[in-house]
Write a protein that holds these residues in place. Structure first.
Motif, mmCIF file in Angstrom:
data_model
loop_
_atom_site.group_PDB
_atom_site.id
_atom_site.type_symbol
_atom_site.label_atom_id
_atom_site.label_comp_id
_atom_site.label_asym_id
_atom_site.label_seq_id
_atom_site.Cartn_x
_atom_site.Cartn_y
_atom_site.Cartn_z
ATOM 1 N N ALA A 397 123.223 47.794 46.058
ATOM 2 C CA ALA A 397 124.088 47.686 44.995
ATOM 3 C C ALA A 397 124.091 46.358 44.152
ATOM 4 O O ALA A 397 124.463 46.212 43.046
ATOM 5 N N GLY A 398 123.822 45.235 44.943
ATOM 6 C CA GLY A 398 123.773 43.909 44.182
ATOM 7 C C GLY A 398 122.376 43.536 43.579
ATOM 8 O O GLY A 398 122.191 42.491 43.138
ATOM 9 N N GLY A 399 121.197 44.247 43.875
ATOM 10 C CA GLY A 399 119.994 43.981 43.649
ATOM 11 C C GLY A 399 119.233 44.732 42.452
ATOM 12 O O GLY A 399 118.026 45.135 42.475
ATOM 13 N N ALA A 400 120.160 45.218 41.407
ATOM 14 C CA ALA A 400 119.583 46.078 40.415
ATOM 15 C C ALA A 400 118.559 45.236 39.471
ATOM 16 O O ALA A 400 118.644 43.911 39.154
ATOM 17 N N GLY A 401 117.426 45.712 39.239
ATOM 18 C CA GLY A 401 116.264 44.886 38.666
ATOM 19 C C GLY A 401 115.323 44.163 39.541
ATOM 20 O O GLY A 401 114.404 43.656 39.061
#
Length: 545
Positions: A397-401
């Motif tokens: 969830a906090g690691g988009a990209g």
């Protein structure tokens, strides 16, 4: 308060601490309190019922269902996981409310509700579930709402989850009643603290001195403890030398027997008589914990399934290089085997990647010979152990990209939406697990064998939204798109075995219900002997053959 009560008998503990109508949460680390679960089934079958929350109904959770003690379930998965995920007949009528009513969540959204319960929050927020039929069902029931109703991809507001009692199996307890968890902790710690009444626990042993550097459930949250060696079986527990615990592996033979027993009323009754009412206890097997199949000889011909895994591994590796992904999230099934193969390929090329799994396995380096994603032998080969919040929360969830998720799919449509929840005739499949959390937050590559039943114009149930699905790896090559509003195009091509002159367009028309452009597809290189050897080193018994 005098501290938790210590019992010598699990049945006495359950009889004293549990009552009809309670909401029981079954906490999950890499294992579950399976001895406790079987005792609940034995003690309360036919005379009590519970609301039961658990991140998954598999292994001995089936005993609760066969005993008829579940009135309502709150879960993310129901089926079998070994040696690969598949539906279980016990749950085929879940969408119709049989054998109990159910709320279907994803792993992260369920955990976020437990965290809200544990921290006393009035609500919690998530960006999982958005745009899926899971969200639609909860909105209809009034369980979730949109933070901003004008944002179609927006944040959801969830209510906290506070069970009455949480069941836990911990590695050890100290004399004061503090519980200690070892290895990947799943949602176990938060599930324990969310309990309004407290924790009822079995433990492998009671120690005089607490082990260092560990996850602890404080004694003031614990109601009762019973020492029960091998209380996690048929699931395993990692060793913990600091407290004198040797660990034990999963009992695969037991899991196979249980899955087979669920097929008919007669086999279910026989299994219950043997393992629940008869009180027989699983014991650790001295045999090597690998699937009981003949090993695949190196000279055997490559199957289409093996070709699929190898082409999927190539697709994963190429996408990781293109986008400079250094973290791969492995979903269970063909997806995780292809991810393991891709990670080894990337490392040989000098591109270091870490592979994580949803229960808290961080930077796992799988041990060849056991293709079960959550095998204890893989736990020992992780750089570190964390929990579901770390992997699906912080990393996904906090690691988009920054992260590439890899999923299998029961059904996928031309918009990239995934269905792992319903069959064409409305029966239950297996549910989301962590799949919705992958697809909701990070770029997702789907590993799915092309067939008209799997590649459909529109899925019958949206378990996972398709906006982040960029690549679909099939046994013939990969389908790609640059943006969610675009159609998938055939990017690479390998003809079916024995049909070297097969036409790509005709093959895809036969194998999918999608309209796929094939112009410009590059030919896949022939499968090399070293690729076959690398795959069979990971899967020598041919589980995915």
């Amino acid at each position: 308060m005098t501290g938790p009560r210590f019992y010598s008998d699990v049945g006495d503990m359950c009889a004293d601490q549990l009552a009809d109508g309670m909401h029981l949460h079954v906490a999950s680390t890499m294992s579950r309190p399976n001895a406790l679960v079987r005792e609940v089934a034995r003690l309360f079958g036919g005379r009590a019922g519970f609301t039961v929350s658990a991140n998954a109904f598999h292994a001995d959770m089936h005993a609760l269902v066969m005993a008829g003690v579940v009135r309502h379930a709150i879960t993310c998965f129901a089926g079998d996981t070994y040696p690969s995920p598949r539906p279980n007949p016990l749950y085929e009528s879940l969408p119709q409310g049989t054998p109990f009513t159910v709320e279907e969540w994803s792993l992260l959204s369920l955990l976020q509700r437990l965290i809200a319960g544990a921290t006393g929050a009035a609500a919690t927020l998530t960006r999982s579930l958005t745009g899926s039929d899971l969200e639609a069902a909860h909105r209809k029931a009034g369980r979730v709402s949109r933070l901003d109703e004008h944002d179609p991809d927006g944040t959801l507001v969830l209510s906290p989850l506070r069970p009455d009692v949480t069941l836990v199996h911990a590695t050890c307890a100290d004399r004061a009643g503090n519980l200690y968890l070892n290895g990947p902790v799943g949602e176990g710690w938060w599930g324990a603290l969310a309990a309004e009444g407290g924790v009822v626990s079995t433990v492998e042993l009671v120690v005089d001195r607490p082990p260092p550097c560990t996850t602890s459930i404080p004694a003031d949250r614990v109601l009762a403890i019973t020492p029960r060696p091998f209380g996690a079986l048929p699931q395993g527990l990692p060793p913990w030398p600091e407290c004198g615990f040797d660990g034990y592996p999963d009992d695969y033979d037991y899991l196979v027997e249980l899955a087979e027993a669920c097929r008919t009323d007669a086999t279910r009754a026989a299994w219950m008589e043997k393992w629940v009412r008869g009180g027989r206890k699983p014991v650790p097997s001295p045999a090597v914990a690998v699937p009981r199949r003949a090993r695949v000889a190196g000279q055997q011909a490559l199957t289409w399934r093996e070709q699929h895994v190898i082409l999927a591994a190539r697709a994963i590796a190429d996408r990781a290089l293109e986008a400079d992904y250094r973290v791969l999230l492995a979903g269970i099934g063909t997806a995780h085997l292809a991810t393991w193969l891709a990670a080894n390929r990337l490392r040989r090329q000098g591109h270091e990647v870490q592979v994580h799994a949803e229960l808290g396995l961080v930077d796992m380096r799988p041990d060849g010979g056991d293709v079960f994603l959550f095998a204890q032998r893989h736990v020992a080969r992780c750089r570190s152990h964390a929990g579901t919040l770390d992997v699906l929360g912080g990393v996904a969830a906090g690691g988009a990209g920054r992260v590439l998720g890899v999923l299998s799919a029961g059904e996928i449509d031309a918009a990239g939406r995934i269905n792992s929840s319903r069959t064409a005739d409305g029966r239950f499949l297996v549910g989301s697990g962590g799949a919705n959390d992958f697809a909701s937050h990070v770029e997702t590559l789907v590993v799915a064998a092309a067939s008209p039943r799997r590649f459909v114009p529109e899925v019958r149930f949206v378990t996972c939204p398709g906006r982040n699905v960029r690549t679909v790896a099939t046994q013939f090559g990969r389908l790609v798109r640059a943006a969610p509003e675009q159609q998938f195009e055939l990017a690479t091509w390998m003809p079916p075995s024995g049909r070297p002159d097969a036409d790509p367009a005709a093959t895809l028309r036969e194998s999918t219900q999608w309209r796929v452009a094939v112009t410009g597809a590059e030919g896949e290189k022939p499968v090399a002997e070293e690729e076959i050897e690398a795959l069979r080193e990971l899967d020598p018994e041919g589980v995915y053959r």
